[in-house]
Design a protein around this motif. Structure first.
Motif: not given
Length: 470
Positions: A284, A288, A297-298, A300-301, A308
């Motif tokens: 990522v 961000d 978060f990474a 999920s991204r 995750s």
């Protein structure tokens, strides 16, 4: 006796060794590494890399981690020698009393109180964020109970942060045998999950996310100075190996086990930190990553929601073990200061049944739960680094003193490169203090002034050393 002589009077090592006989020696080198990794990895990997990369260093966060590990490595060797020579409770506080004099020991203890209590309070809020993410499909915490005191945003207390601190303290109240088993299992699970993140994340690294590796300095961030600022911040991530030394009075064969526990912790943590920092900023773009849960978060991204979820569980376990270590160490610190009379002596008592400093644990729990539940995270983290670096400084230079003390025999670990490396370690620590923000230094100065007032008005009068002179 003159006031100057009284405040700089040094405690005898034998007195501490005799006092700490109430505590039971049950910990091995393996247990110490579990304690250390439980603290170190739980904090740094799951909370700081994203925010520091986004606001200070960019992809060069791995350089910040490497520099922090270099300075911490020197300090770790110093801690290893002092804990081998002086296997007593209280860590740098007790070392300061023996090597420098009572007032220096008090200042270090006051700094360590800041370190241990704020570190756990900060991580308890991180734990709360991950827990909210985990249970969000089933349950959402009411807004009023979901964050630190901020009436304008509708939040009054972070109830989950408070509850997790209470649960951990309850676990510790049963003694080390119970908490030790839980700690060791969780550490193994956590390392397995971290390795999973690294392996999965490697397949989603994009080279353009890593360029420029050192972003151009802009708006007071990034560039080479940003790397150094990031280095001072990620000291928070390495908290743990110094806390291990607080357990010296409860370690079997401390001359061998303490160095192995401290240095082993740092080596394992450094390797994992750098790998995770590289993978995270490769997955990522660093701009961000200023979020409370960057690892989850990474994943999920990039669409890996199953991974995750596992990482979220690992983060919860990791931060849980961190809090176990730091609450444990903080209670031993408060016990040590109470033992010496610089805080109320009832804090320095040991429960006859559990052989634990029960009163110290209760007080530490109340303070941490209040801070974690009421104070915003961004008001906590940098002050932790100040306490750590100050302790590093005095512990490093303490090697020069302990080598000259005939009354302190050390047949265990000795820091190599004497006297160059101890001096270098102390100098690096002082330099890192200068990299902290001015607001942090001013706040820390106020904290130390308050501490000196407490010492001069209460501690000096009730000091066990002072009482001995009457």
């Amino acid at each position: 006796m003159e006031i100057w002589q009284r405040i700089f009077k040094k405690e005898q090592l034998t007195n501490y060794l005799n006092s700490d006989k109430q505590l039971v020696r049950t910990l091995s080198a393996k247990d110490l590494i579990a304690l250390g990794i439980g603290a170190v990895i739980g904090t740094g990997i799951f909370i700081l890399p994203g925010t520091v990369a986004a606001t200070k260093a960019g992809p060069a966060i791995i350089i910040s981690f490497a520099l922090a590990a270099l300075v911490c490595g020197l300090a770790a060797m110093a801690y290893a020698e002092l804990s081998s020579a002086m296997p007593i409770a209280g860590s740098a506080y007790s070392y300061g009393n023996v090597l420098y004099g009572e007032v220096i020991g008090w200042i270090l203890g006051w700094a360590l109180i800041l370190e241990y209590l704020l570190a756990v309070a900060a991580v308890s809020t991180g734990w709360s964020a991950y827990f909210a993410d985990l249970v969000s499909p089933l349950f959402k915490t009411p807004t009023v109970l979901s964050g630190a005191y901020n009436p304008t945003q509708g939040t009054y207390v972070n109830i989950v942060a408070v509850l997790i601190v209470l649960v951990i303290s309850w676990l510790l109240s049963f003694g080390l045998s119970t908490s030790k088993r839980v700690q060791n299992v969780m550490v193994l699970v956590k390392i397995a999950i971290i390795i999973l993140f690294i392996v999965v994340g490697l397949f989603y690294i994009k080279s353009n996310n890593l360029h420029p590796f050192i972003p151009k300095r802009v708006n007071g961030a990034f560039g080479v100075k940003g790397i150094l600022e990031g280095t001072s911040l990620v000291f928070f991530a390495f908290l743990g190996f110094d806390a291990v030394s607080a357990s010296a009075a409860e370690v079997k064969n401390p001359k061998k086990a303490m160095p192995r526990g401290i240095i082993g912790t740092l080596l394992i943590a450094t390797i994992l930190y750098m790998l995770v920092g590289f993978v995270l900023t490769g997955m990522v773009h660093y701009t961000d990553l200023n979020v409370p849960d960057p690892v989850a978060f990474a994943l999920s991204r990039v669409g890996q929601n199953w991974a995750s979820l596992i990482v979220t569980i690992g983060a919860l376990a990791g931060m849980f073990t961190m809090m176990v270590t730091m609450i444990y160490s903080g209670s031993r610190l408060v016990y040590s200061i109470g033992r010496d009379g610089l805080l109320p002596k009832w804090l320095g008592t040991v429960d006859k049944t559990t052989k634990q400093p029960r009163n110290a644990l209760i007080v530490v729990t109340i303070v941490i739960a209040t801070l974690g539940g009421m104070v915003p995270l961004d008001k906590l983290t940098e002050l932790v680094n100040m306490g750590t670096l100050l302790a590093f400084t005095f512990v490093s230079f303490g090697i020069l003193i302990v080598r000259k003390r005939d009354d302190i025999e050390n047949t265990g670990y000795r820091m190599p490169g004497f006297p160059i490396l101890p001096v270098l370690s102390g100098a690096f620590s002082i330099f890192m203090i200068t990299q902290l923000q001015k607001a942090t230094l001013i706040t820390a100065l106020i904290w130390f002034i308050i501490g000196l007032v407490v010492y001069m008005t209460y501690g000096l009068k009730h000091s066990r050393l002072n009482q001995a002179d009457k």
